[in-house]
Design a protein around this motif. Structure first.
Motif, mmCIF file in Angstrom:
data_model
loop_
_atom_site.group_PDB
_atom_site.id
_atom_site.type_symbol
_atom_site.label_atom_id
_atom_site.label_comp_id
_atom_site.label_asym_id
_atom_site.label_seq_id
_atom_site.Cartn_x
_atom_site.Cartn_y
_atom_site.Cartn_z
ATOM 1 N N LYS A 3 0.840 -1.205 0.000
ATOM 2 C CA LYS A 3 0.000 0.000 0.000
ATOM 3 C C LYS A 3 0.875 1.254 0.000
ATOM 4 C CE LYS A 3 -0.323 1.239 4.811
ATOM 5 N NZ LYS A 3 -0.001 2.500 5.187
ATOM 6 N N LEU A 4 0.324 2.353 -0.537
ATOM 7 C CA LEU A 4 1.055 3.617 -0.531
ATOM 8 C C LEU A 4 0.687 4.373 0.735
ATOM 9 C CD1 LEU A 4 2.984 5.269 -2.255
ATOM 10 C CD2 LEU A 4 0.992 6.420 -3.227
ATOM 11 N N GLY A 5 1.663 4.725 1.536
ATOM 12 C CA GLY A 5 1.407 5.428 2.795
ATOM 13 C C GLY A 5 0.984 6.867 2.533
ATOM 14 N N LYS A 6 0.368 7.462 3.547
ATOM 15 C CA LYS A 6 -0.067 8.855 3.389
ATOM 16 C C LYS A 6 0.814 9.770 4.247
ATOM 17 C CE LYS A 6 -3.539 8.272 6.973
ATOM 18 N NZ LYS A 6 -4.582 7.337 7.137
ATOM 19 N N PHE A 7 0.798 11.057 3.894
ATOM 20 C CA PHE A 7 1.433 12.078 4.740
ATOM 21 C C PHE A 7 0.323 12.999 5.201
ATOM 22 C CE2 PHE A 7 3.210 16.463 4.921
ATOM 23 C CZ PHE A 7 3.792 16.309 6.178
ATOM 24 N N LYS A 8 0.168 13.138 6.531
ATOM 25 C CA LYS A 8 -0.942 13.938 7.038
ATOM 26 C C LYS A 8 -0.455 14.933 8.092
ATOM 27 C CE LYS A 8 -5.685 13.453 8.310
ATOM 28 N NZ LYS A 8 -6.753 12.729 8.920
ATOM 29 N N VAL A 9 -0.848 16.197 7.929
ATOM 30 C CA VAL A 9 -0.566 17.201 8.955
ATOM 31 C C VAL A 9 -1.815 17.300 9.841
ATOM 32 C CG1 VAL A 9 -0.056 19.625 9.417
ATOM 33 C CG2 VAL A 9 1.000 18.489 7.460
ATOM 34 N N LEU A 10 -1.620 17.095 11.149
ATOM 35 C CA LEU A 10 -2.758 17.100 12.084
ATOM 36 C C LEU A 10 -2.926 18.514 12.635
ATOM 37 C CD1 LEU A 10 -2.050 13.727 13.903
ATOM 38 C CD2 LEU A 10 -3.439 14.166 11.875
ATOM 39 N N ASP A 11 -3.665 19.337 11.883
ATOM 40 C CA ASP A 11 -3.705 20.765 12.222
ATOM 41 C C ASP A 11 -4.909 21.119 13.106
ATOM 42 O OD1 ASP A 11 -5.537 20.322 10.324
ATOM 43 O OD2 ASP A 11 -4.894 21.905 8.947
ATOM 44 N N HIS A 12 -5.181 20.279 14.094
ATOM 45 C CA HIS A 12 -6.238 20.573 15.074
ATOM 46 C C HIS A 12 -5.843 21.831 15.856
ATOM 47 C CE1 HIS A 12 -8.690 20.136 18.677
ATOM 48 N NE2 HIS A 12 -9.423 19.245 18.024
ATOM 49 N N PRO A 13 -6.796 22.708 16.177
ATOM 50 C CA PRO A 13 -6.452 23.954 16.881
ATOM 51 C C PRO A 13 -5.675 23.729 18.187
ATOM 52 C CG PRO A 13 -8.771 23.962 16.236
ATOM 53 C CD PRO A 13 -8.230 22.631 15.833
ATOM 54 N N LEU A 14 -6.032 22.701 18.949
ATOM 55 C CA LEU A 14 -5.313 22.472 20.219
ATOM 56 C C LEU A 14 -3.859 22.095 19.949
ATOM 57 C CD1 LEU A 14 -7.932 20.438 22.295
ATOM 58 C CD2 LEU A 14 -7.105 22.758 22.752
ATOM 59 N N ILE A 15 -3.656 21.308 18.911
ATOM 60 C CA ILE A 15 -2.284 20.897 18.571
ATOM 61 C C ILE A 15 -1.483 22.116 18.117
ATOM 62 C CG2 ILE A 15 -0.900 19.542 16.943
ATOM 63 C CD1 ILE A 15 -3.059 17.377 17.011
ATOM 64 N N GLN A 16 -2.095 22.941 17.274
ATOM 65 C CA GLN A 16 -1.373 24.124 16.776
ATOM 66 C C GLN A 16 -1.049 25.096 17.914
ATOM 67 O OE1 GLN A 16 -0.150 24.042 13.722
ATOM 68 N NE2 GLN A 16 -1.102 22.020 13.822
ATOM 69 N N HIS A 17 -1.997 25.265 18.839
ATOM 70 C CA HIS A 17 -1.782 26.160 19.977
ATOM 71 C C HIS A 17 -0.603 25.662 20.830
ATOM 72 C CE1 HIS A 17 -2.829 28.829 23.315
ATOM 73 N NE2 HIS A 17 -2.644 27.781 24.108
ATOM 74 N N LYS A 18 -0.618 24.366 21.119
ATOM 75 C CA LYS A 18 0.441 23.817 21.981
ATOM 76 C C LYS A 18 1.793 23.828 21.272
ATOM 77 C CE LYS A 18 -2.863 20.982 24.516
ATOM 78 N NZ LYS A 18 -2.713 21.450 25.892
ATOM 79 N N LEU A 19 1.765 23.632 19.968
ATOM 80 C CA LEU A 19 3.018 23.670 19.212
ATOM 81 C C LEU A 19 3.650 25.066 19.278
ATOM 82 C CD1 LEU A 19 4.765 21.814 17.509
ATOM 83 C CD2 LEU A 19 3.354 22.383 15.527
ATOM 84 N N SER A 20 2.818 26.085 19.238
ATOM 85 C CA SER A 20 3.358 27.455 19.340
ATOM 86 C C SER A 20 4.022 27.665 20.703
ATOM 87 C CB SER A 20 2.249 28.491 19.146
ATOM 88 O OG SER A 20 1.734 28.390 17.857
ATOM 89 N N ILE A 21 3.472 27.041 21.745
ATOM 90 C CA ILE A 21 4.073 27.179 23.083
ATOM 91 C C ILE A 21 5.491 26.622 23.081
ATOM 92 C CG2 ILE A 21 3.935 26.364 25.489
ATOM 93 C CD1 ILE A 21 0.863 26.459 25.205
ATOM 94 N N ILE A 22 5.683 25.433 22.513
ATOM 95 C CA ILE A 22 7.028 24.837 22.593
ATOM 96 C C ILE A 22 7.986 25.394 21.546
ATOM 97 C CG2 ILE A 22 6.335 22.707 23.763
ATOM 98 C CD1 ILE A 22 6.505 21.299 21.021
ATOM 99 N N ARG A 23 7.467 26.061 20.526
ATOM 100 C CA ARG A 23 8.380 26.693 19.560
ATOM 101 C C ARG A 23 9.071 27.905 20.191
ATOM 102 N NH1 ARG A 23 7.803 25.383 14.007
ATOM 103 N NH2 ARG A 23 5.795 24.572 13.314
ATOM 104 N N ASP A 24 8.406 28.526 21.145
ATOM 105 C CA ASP A 24 8.928 29.755 21.771
ATOM 106 C C ASP A 24 10.244 29.447 22.482
ATOM 107 O OD1 ASP A 24 9.444 31.952 23.421
ATOM 108 O OD2 ASP A 24 7.304 32.328 23.745
ATOM 109 N N LYS A 25 11.285 30.204 22.167
ATOM 110 C CA LYS A 25 12.610 29.929 22.758
ATOM 111 C C LYS A 25 12.605 30.139 24.270
ATOM 112 C CE LYS A 25 14.537 34.464 21.986
ATOM 113 N NZ LYS A 25 15.433 35.324 21.278
ATOM 114 N N ASN A 26 11.608 30.853 24.788
ATOM 115 C CA ASN A 26 11.549 31.076 26.239
ATOM 116 C C ASN A 26 10.786 29.980 26.984
ATOM 117 O OD1 ASN A 26 12.991 33.552 26.182
ATOM 118 N ND2 ASN A 26 11.167 34.504 25.293
ATOM 119 N N CYS A 27 10.302 28.983 26.278
ATOM 120 C CA CYS A 27 9.614 27.863 26.947
ATOM 121 C C CYS A 27 10.685 27.012 27.636
ATOM 122 C CB CYS A 27 8.855 27.048 25.886
ATOM 123 S SG CYS A 27 8.107 25.543 26.518
#
Ligand code: PRP
Ligand code: URA
Length: 212
Positions: A3-27
């Motif tokens: 089977k051919l695998g898929k590539f999926k970005v899980l852009d749920h709002p909670l995931i995006q919000h939390k990702l912004s928290i850990i991207r911050d260099k001051n976290c």
């Protein structure tokens, strides 16, 4: 044909919000660790969406009823050491009976090529559903080597779960292992000259463990 695998970005709002928290260099380390696990838990919900169910009969306090429960392959979570460890507890919150294998690998700072130093897996990988976890998919070298190591040991059903992916890494992993599904919380812009994802979140292992 495989089977051919898929590539999926899980852009749920909670995931995006939390990702912004850990991207911050001051976290700081503590918050970084907590939020990485929270994102991994949210991602596990989506990553496990196609788990097969089978019929079962349950006797509730009121009546016998035909219901569903999980069927088929048992899950193995495989963190790529070190940074992948940061995602394990979050996934175990949702799938507490999962086994955990380990692949130890680091990226040589000059060549950017991965160096394997440890592999420990549960038995009978062919009958298991494997989630390889690593926060970062950069050049793709570590992910490719981890999938190689698992396939060599008999694994056939593999999903790769990361927080931040670079287009270069997604392309390389899909070319080398087109059969596996790839899940990311974000697809970033590019890799810089040192092989870091831009904008990324820096060195995930160092930020999780408070090292330099
Ligand atoms: C990081 C990251 C991935 C790898 C990604 O690990 O956690 O495993 O780099 O890069 P690649 O896609 O170019 O291979 P690192 O080698 O820094 O080791 P660590 O987890 O011990 O910090
Ligand atoms: N590994 C990391 O931890 N971060 C990157 O941006 C690339 C590889």
């Amino acid at each position: 044909m495989a089977k051919l695998g898929k590539f999926k970005v899980l852009d749920h709002p909670l995931i995006q919000h939390k990702l912004s928290i850990i991207r911050d260099k001051n976290c700081g380390t503590r918050e970084f660790r907590e939020v990485v696990n929270e994102i991994a838990e949210l991602m596990a919900y989506e990553v496990s969406r196609d788990m097969p169910l089978e019929d079962c009969v349950i006797e509730t306090p009121i009546a016998k009823a035909k219901m569903k429960h999980l069927a088929g392959k048992k899950v193995v979570i495989v963190p790529i050491l070190r940074a992948g460890l940061g995602m394990v507890d979050g996934i175990l919150e949702l799938i507490p009976a999962a086994k955990v294998g380990h692949v130890g690998m680091y990226r040589d700072e000059k060549t950017l090529k991965p160096v394997e130093y440890f592999v420990k897996m549960p038995d009978n990988l062919a009958s298991r559903e494997i989630f390889i976890v690593d926060p970062m998919l950069a050049t793709g070298g570590s992910a490719i080597m981890a999938v190689d190591a698992l396939k060599k040991r008999g694994a056939v059903s593999i999903k790769f779960v990361c927080l931040v992916a670079a287009p270069e890494g997604v392309k390389a992993l899909r070319e080398k292992h087109p059969d596996i599904d790839i899940f990311a919380a974000a697809l970033d812009d590019h890799l810089n000259e040192n092989g870091y994802i831009v904008p990324g979140l820096g060195d995930a292992g160092d930020r999780l463990f408070g090292t330099k």
